[in-house]
Scaffold this motif. Structure first.
Motif, PDB file in Angstrom:
ATOM      1  N   LYS A  89       6.023   1.285  -2.225  1.00  0.00           N
ATOM      2  CA  LYS A  89       6.576   2.254  -3.160  1.00  0.00           C
ATOM      3  C   LYS A  89       7.549   3.124  -2.359  1.00  0.00           C
ATOM      4  CE  LYS A  89       4.044   3.635  -6.648  1.00  0.00           C
ATOM      5  NZ  LYS A  89       3.040   4.377  -7.422  1.00  0.00           N
ATOM      6  N   ASP A  90       8.158   4.109  -3.004  1.00  0.00           N
ATOM      7  CA  ASP A  90       9.129   4.964  -2.319  1.00  0.00           C
ATOM      8  C   ASP A  90       8.555   5.581  -1.051  1.00  0.00           C
ATOM      9  OD1 ASP A  90      10.646   4.396  -4.544  1.00  0.00           O
ATOM     10  OD2 ASP A  90      10.789   6.453  -5.246  1.00  0.00           O
ATOM     11  N   SER A  91       7.303   6.026  -1.115  1.00  0.00           N
ATOM     12  CA  SER A  91       6.725   6.691   0.059  1.00  0.00           C
ATOM     13  C   SER A  91       5.258   6.319   0.276  1.00  0.00           C
ATOM     14  CB  SER A  91       6.888   8.205  -0.053  1.00  0.00           C
ATOM     15  OG  SER A  91       6.221   8.691  -1.197  1.00  0.00           O
ATOM     16  N   SER A  92       4.941   5.053   0.084  1.00  0.00           N
ATOM     17  CA  SER A  92       3.593   4.575   0.395  1.00  0.00           C
ATOM     18  C   SER A  92       3.586   3.050   0.475  1.00  0.00           C
ATOM     19  CB  SER A  92       2.574   5.044  -0.651  1.00  0.00           C
ATOM     20  OG  SER A  92       2.868   4.499  -1.920  1.00  0.00           O
ATOM     21  N   ILE A  93       2.525   2.539   1.105  1.00  0.00           N
ATOM     22  CA  ILE A  93       2.306   1.094   1.185  1.00  0.00           C
ATOM     23  C   ILE A  93       0.870   0.845   0.726  1.00  0.00           C
ATOM     24  CG2 ILE A  93       2.245  -0.956   2.667  1.00  0.00           C
ATOM     25  CD1 ILE A  93       4.116   0.575   4.605  1.00  0.00           C
ATOM     26  N   TRP A  94       0.706  -0.140  -0.145  1.00  0.00           N
ATOM     27  CA  TRP A  94      -0.585  -0.491  -0.717  1.00  0.00           C
ATOM     28  C   TRP A  94      -0.909  -1.937  -0.379  1.00  0.00           C
ATOM     29  CZ3 TRP A  94      -3.123   2.951  -4.266  1.00  0.00           C
ATOM     30  CH2 TRP A  94      -2.413   4.130  -4.513  1.00  0.00           C
ATOM     31  N   ARG A  95      -2.201  -2.263  -0.360  1.00  0.00           N
ATOM     32  CA  ARG A  95      -2.644  -3.644  -0.144  1.00  0.00           C
ATOM     33  C   ARG A  95      -3.524  -4.070  -1.317  1.00  0.00           C
ATOM     34  NH1 ARG A  95      -6.227  -4.486   4.817  1.00  0.00           N
ATOM     35  NH2 ARG A  95      -7.697  -3.398   3.488  1.00  0.00           N
ATOM     36  N   LEU A  96      -3.222  -5.263  -1.836  1.00  0.00           N
ATOM     37  CA  LEU A  96      -4.063  -5.872  -2.859  1.00  0.00           C
ATOM     38  C   LEU A  96      -4.771  -7.045  -2.212  1.00  0.00           C
ATOM     39  CD1 LEU A  96      -4.793  -5.880  -5.947  1.00  0.00           C
ATOM     40  CD2 LEU A  96      -3.109  -7.727  -6.138  1.00  0.00           C
ATOM     41  N   SER A  97      -6.100  -6.998  -2.214  1.00  0.00           N
ATOM     42  CA  SER A  97      -6.891  -8.113  -1.693  1.00  0.00           C
ATOM     43  C   SER A  97      -7.666  -8.725  -2.850  1.00  0.00           C
ATOM     44  CB  SER A  97      -7.822  -7.655  -0.571  1.00  0.00           C
ATOM     45  OG  SER A  97      -8.662  -6.609  -1.033  1.00  0.00           O
ATOM     46  N   GLY A  98      -8.309  -9.854  -2.597  1.00  0.00           N
ATOM     47  CA  GLY A  98      -9.017 -10.574  -3.638  1.00  0.00           C
ATOM     48  C   GLY A  98      -8.202 -11.766  -4.100  1.00  0.00           C
ATOM     49  N   THR A  99      -8.798 -12.567  -4.967  1.00  0.00           N
ATOM     50  CA  THR A  99      -8.145 -13.804  -5.381  1.00  0.00           C
ATOM     51  C   THR A  99      -7.924 -13.934  -6.880  1.00  0.00           C
ATOM     52  OG1 THR A  99     -10.277 -14.923  -5.472  1.00  0.00           O
ATOM     53  CG2 THR A  99      -9.053 -15.091  -3.400  1.00  0.00           C
ATOM     54  N   ASN A 100      -8.536 -13.044  -7.676  1.00  0.00           N
ATOM     55  CA  ASN A 100      -8.334 -13.134  -9.125  1.00  0.00           C
ATOM     56  C   ASN A 100      -8.618 -11.778  -9.771  1.00  0.00           C
ATOM     57  OD1 ASN A 100     -11.220 -12.999 -10.046  1.00  0.00           O
ATOM     58  ND2 ASN A 100     -11.354 -14.859  -8.806  1.00  0.00           N
ATOM     59  N   ARG A 101      -8.350 -11.683 -11.060  1.00  0.00           N
ATOM     60  CA  ARG A 101      -8.468 -10.403 -11.772  1.00  0.00           C
ATOM     61  C   ARG A 101      -9.857  -9.784 -11.669  1.00  0.00           C
ATOM     62  NH1 ARG A 101      -7.940 -13.968 -16.138  1.00  0.00           N
ATOM     63  NH2 ARG A 101      -5.807 -13.324 -16.507  1.00  0.00           N
ATOM     64  N   ASP A 102     -10.868 -10.602 -11.435  1.00  0.00           N
ATOM     65  CA  ASP A 102     -12.237 -10.078 -11.372  1.00  0.00           C
ATOM     66  C   ASP A 102     -12.590  -9.453 -10.021  1.00  0.00           C
ATOM     67  OD1 ASP A 102     -12.711 -10.882 -13.999  1.00  0.00           O
ATOM     68  OD2 ASP A 102     -13.276 -12.898 -13.337  1.00  0.00           O
ATOM     69  N   ASP A 103     -11.848  -9.811  -8.969  1.00  0.00           N
ATOM     70  CA  ASP A 103     -12.199  -9.245  -7.666  1.00  0.00           C
ATOM     71  C   ASP A 103     -11.011  -8.627  -6.916  1.00  0.00           C
ATOM     72  OD1 ASP A 103     -10.843 -11.467  -6.663  1.00  0.00           O
ATOM     73  OD2 ASP A 103     -12.555 -12.284  -5.585  1.00  0.00           O
ATOM     74  N   PHE A 104      -9.890  -8.365  -7.615  1.00  0.00           N
ATOM     75  CA  PHE A 104      -8.775  -7.676  -6.967  1.00  0.00           C
ATOM     76  C   PHE A 104      -9.217  -6.282  -6.529  1.00  0.00           C
ATOM     77  CE2 PHE A 104      -5.432 -10.198  -9.512  1.00  0.00           C
ATOM     78  CZ  PHE A 104      -5.257 -11.089  -8.471  1.00  0.00           C
ATOM     79  N   ILE A 105      -8.816  -5.898  -5.327  1.00  0.00           N
ATOM     80  CA  ILE A 105      -9.081  -4.553  -4.803  1.00  0.00           C
ATOM     81  C   ILE A 105      -7.753  -3.977  -4.329  1.00  0.00           C
ATOM     82  CG2 ILE A 105     -10.245  -3.186  -3.031  1.00  0.00           C
ATOM     83  CD1 ILE A 105     -12.396  -5.420  -2.976  1.00  0.00           C
ATOM     84  N   LEU A 106      -7.390  -2.827  -4.842  1.00  0.00           N
ATOM     85  CA  LEU A 106      -6.153  -2.152  -4.479  1.00  0.00           C
ATOM     86  C   LEU A 106      -6.479  -0.956  -3.601  1.00  0.00           C
ATOM     87  CD1 LEU A 106      -3.045  -1.927  -4.962  1.00  0.00           C
ATOM     88  CD2 LEU A 106      -3.606  -0.365  -6.842  1.00  0.00           C
ATOM     89  N   GLU A 107      -5.809  -0.856  -2.442  1.00  0.00           N
ATOM     90  CA  GLU A 107      -6.033   0.265  -1.510  1.00  0.00           C
ATOM     91  C   GLU A 107      -4.699   0.816  -1.039  1.00  0.00           C
ATOM     92  OE1 GLU A 107      -9.228  -0.738   1.603  1.00  0.00           O
ATOM     93  OE2 GLU A 107      -8.280  -2.656   1.096  1.00  0.00           O
TER      94      GLU A 107
END
Length: 178
Positions: free
Chosen positions: A62-80
């Motif tokens: 994003k403009d002033s941040s970095i995020w990580r999406l882990s997991g393999t499908n909609r049921d176990d996606f984790i956004l940090e």
């Protein structure tokens, strides 16, 4: 747009600039209106600018941040949220380099402040351009910082920028990781 864990991810909807949409598993043409992830809208860190797969997940700038999406499908996606205060305005400035010293992948990108930075996947970002501060970012046209284009070749990151007062790219910076 980024293909990751058998889904196509999309961002950049002007009406919902912090939404990360994703396709059905193994079908990049199948979308459900409820298949999206909100990449925090109240944090004040801007809109989604870039998506890249690498290291251990899908990384979202994003403009002033970095995020990580882990997991393999909609049921176990984790956004940090991994990094706060540093992001990018240009998806085309993000490249992946294989660092010869550590033998691992790193993201290299031009920050929203015009610096060139390396990101190894943790909570810190290393600013690489401080050693050449006399010419970068001080000489960069900040009205065109969202137009930075970059590529990786071998162990080098090359960024094409506009210098102050120019409306076209007229300068190339090369960062050699060897």
């Amino acid at each position: 747009i980024e293909y990751h864990v058998r889904h196509l991810f999309l961002a950049g909807d002007d009406s919902n600039p912090s939404r990360l949409y994703f396709s059905a598993l193994d079908d990049i043409t199948d979308y459900t209106s409820t298949d999206f992830i909100r990449v925090e809208t109240k944090s004040g860190d801007g809109v989604i600018r870039g998506l890249k797969t690498g290291l251990d997940g899908l990384y979202i700038w994003k403009d002033s941040s970095i995020w990580r999406l882990s997991g393999t499908n909609r049921d176990d996606f984790i956004l940090e949220r991994m990094v706060q205060g540093i992001g990018t305005l240009s998806d085309a400035s993000i490249a992946i380099i294989n660092d010869p010293r550590s033998n691992q992948q790193i993201f290299v990108f031009t920050t929203q402040n015009g610096d060139v930075a390396a990101y190894y996947g943790g909570v810190n970002v290393a600013i690489l351009s401080r050693k050449i501060n006399a010419s970068f970012p001080n000489a960069v046209n900040f009205n065109r910082i969202d137009e930075v284009r970059a590529t990786a070749y071998d162990f080098m990151y090359m960024a094409s920028v506009s210098s102050s007062g120019n409306a076209t790219h007229n300068r190339i910076y090369v960062f050699d990781f060897i």
